[in-house]
Design an enzyme around this catalytic site. Sequence first.
Site, mmCIF file in Angstrom:
data_model
loop_
_atom_site.group_PDB
_atom_site.id
_atom_site.type_symbol
_atom_site.label_atom_id
_atom_site.label_comp_id
_atom_site.label_asym_id
_atom_site.label_seq_id
_atom_site.Cartn_x
_atom_site.Cartn_y
_atom_site.Cartn_z
ATOM 1 N N SER A 654 100.889 130.402 -2.576
ATOM 2 C CA SER A 654 101.617 131.529 -1.601
ATOM 3 C C SER A 654 100.705 131.696 -0.394
ATOM 4 O O SER A 654 100.938 132.581 0.438
ATOM 5 C CB SER A 654 101.619 132.733 -2.387
ATOM 6 O OG SER A 654 100.324 133.048 -2.928
ATOM 7 N N LYS A 697 101.280 142.757 -3.200
ATOM 8 C CA LYS A 697 100.475 142.357 -2.156
ATOM 9 C C LYS A 697 100.595 143.271 -0.987
ATOM 10 O O LYS A 697 99.607 143.521 -0.137
ATOM 11 C CB LYS A 697 100.945 140.915 -1.679
ATOM 12 C CG LYS A 697 100.638 140.010 -2.567
ATOM 13 C CD LYS A 697 101.076 138.337 -2.268
ATOM 14 C CE LYS A 697 100.939 137.468 -3.159
ATOM 15 N NZ LYS A 697 101.360 136.069 -2.683
#
Length: 808
Positions: A654, A697
């Site tokens: 990611s 996040k």
Amino acid sequence: MTEIKPLDTQLLFRGCDAALLEFQTTAELSESTETVDQSRAIDAIRFGIDIKRPGYNLFVLGEPGSGRHSAVRRMLETKATREPTPSDWCYVNNFSEANMPTLLRLPQGRGAQLKKDMQQFVSELAKAITVAFESDEYRTRIEAIQEEFKQKEDNALRQLGHESAEHGVALLRTPHGFIFAPVKGEETMGPEEFEKLPDEDKERLGKAIEEYGERLHKLTLQFPRWRHEMQGRIKEASRDTLRLAAGHLIEELKERYTDLDNVLGFLDEAMRDIVEIGEALREAPKSDDDSNELMISGSISLIRYQVNLLVDNSAAKAAPVVFEDNPIFPNLVGRVDHIAHMGMLVTNFTFIKSGALHRANGGYLVLDALKVLTQPYAWEGLKRALRSSQVRIESLGQVFGLISTLPMEPQPMPLEVKVILVGERLHYYLLKEYDPEFEDLFKVAADFEDDIPRDAANTKLYASFVATLARAADLRPFDRGAVARVIEHGARLTGDSEKFSASTRRISALVQEADHCAGMAGRQVVVREHVESALQAQIRRASRLRDASQEQILRENLLISVTGAHVGQINGLAVIDLGDFMFAHPMRITATVRLGEGDVIDIEREAELGGSLHSKGVMILSAFLASRYSHNIPLSLSASLVFEQSYGPVEGDSASLGELCALLSALSGLPIKQSLAITGSVNQYGRVQPIGGVNEKIEGFFDICKARGLSGEQGVVIPESNVKHLMLREDVVAACAEGQFRIYAVTEIDQAIELLTGVPAGVPDEQGVVPEGSINYLVASQLAEMSALRQAFGSATKRRAAKKEKQG
């Protein structure tokens, strides 16, 4: 340069409209829903329990807390009510081989009755034996037999005495036995008188004494045979007495069990044993309360006629459904207990104890797969029972040949059971891959969904599901606002605004904690604020590590900038999953470039901190660089990528989008805005791909920005394919609505780098030329310059080598 606008706040959180819920509180909902849209798994379970063929046992797989156990229990209990009740099972003594007890199968309820009847029989038998052997009739008969044989001995001796007397020799009884002595008239001769006799008389009398002595010897040899014959007649008399004493008791029992041949056979064997062991039973205990203790010494005891009721189904109204929580080997297949007696471990058939397979016979057995697999020999024992269709009770010592003494070997029980294993997908596929017997024994897999589609129909079902959980735990009613908040949290748990979580465990915990909050507030109905309070309390209990991580950043022990710009430096986002709590925090990613041979060095991998997926992501961005910028020239750079201040493993791809942007920044010399963080993976063509943990996040970077002061310039860049996953916190959505924080969605690397640098990426024209000053132009120029330098350096090196060779 196409302007990329921040996402509309409506895309950041998909709420549940309480008006769609057609009730005021869950008290109005009567329908029970324990699972939501698990039709695939439910159909598989229904098929598995309906089909009655060998090997069609079930493995129910899915994530823990997905409601597998409750769904299985409900379906099995419903199915069991339509099936016949099972038989009773008993162990009785094997009178010919005591170490191999006999198994009896009886209709429901008859086992308990037989046990009671045999207890009563033993109690009456002890009294009957005592009365019979102490009766005048028995004593008279025995005395008559004894008197008969005594007379027979006396008559034989008397006859011998008469005959010897006719020859002048008398048979005398002394303390040391019988002797013959010469007589004169009615008196025996003394030694002196015998010596005065003529030699002829002395010789005659001596021969007579010798002759009759031999006859006496032969006669005494017959006495033991006569006594043995007498004992045989006495024993037969005892048997006749026992037949009279026990016969009517046995006959009364046989009248109650005329329809059960196996019971009649046992009663006949018991009768033969009673007659056979005879008077030994007179020493047996008269009370059956302590009979277990009294049989262990090996002496004869009336316990031998008792019944060990192994499985009692007298109270059952349906087929058995057994959930064994501790599936160790003895708890599955049964055991034989022992007790210490005079320094030895001894046992008998009454110490045989049933296992879960015995109790579930004729019905269903539910086991936790992991528990079975981690117990010694439990898995092998279960498979052995299913393969052979019988349950054999044996100890692990017998299984592994560790016992050399004669073991108890009860007759195996025929087995007809449906086994349901509940486990995780990992366990199922490992067994399927490495256990060749698994597919033959567990042919049906029921796979529970981790999440379910979030549509109008399922929203109503989910509301009913919440109501069911509240009712099952005897909680206060939930109003529709509270239910709507639970539904929203169900979507947040999946990390997808278009899905619900199928985790029964976590939703159940939430509704119970919300009920507690309502109780603390003195409310009779749970409302939305109580659910919110429960959620905040859950986060507070689990967020110590998150808070510690944020503290390190705010104290600048971990270097993270949320203002300014820097070349080759970008804010990535890392997720930490603690099981019941997941959070994220920003991490600084840096890139450096220099002249080289086309290598992109992943420092995390070189330090053995990077996982395989992270290394793959770095390889992909290397391939992107070569594909876009080095079609016709060699890639002549050497680059390094690193997660700064990373002291643990790094895994996942990611961060590959952020790493690529940092690398492009280092090559172009353009600084990256530190007010933005980025997450996403990238493919070889520069397309941005979705990642996990997007909500955490965004919130992790938002918390740091908020603590340092929101400027309106800060935000997070995410893949556009992650927009549907957004279920952000209320404060994050509010900040975005006020323009204090921004979330951007991109589909390709050019959009991302434009956002981060404020410089157009540069789109090639028809000749493939990109505008001067654009990012792609600057990167291509830098790589071309590096390639030229490398070629020049290579040519110079060759010339020097050739010159040196020529001089040499």
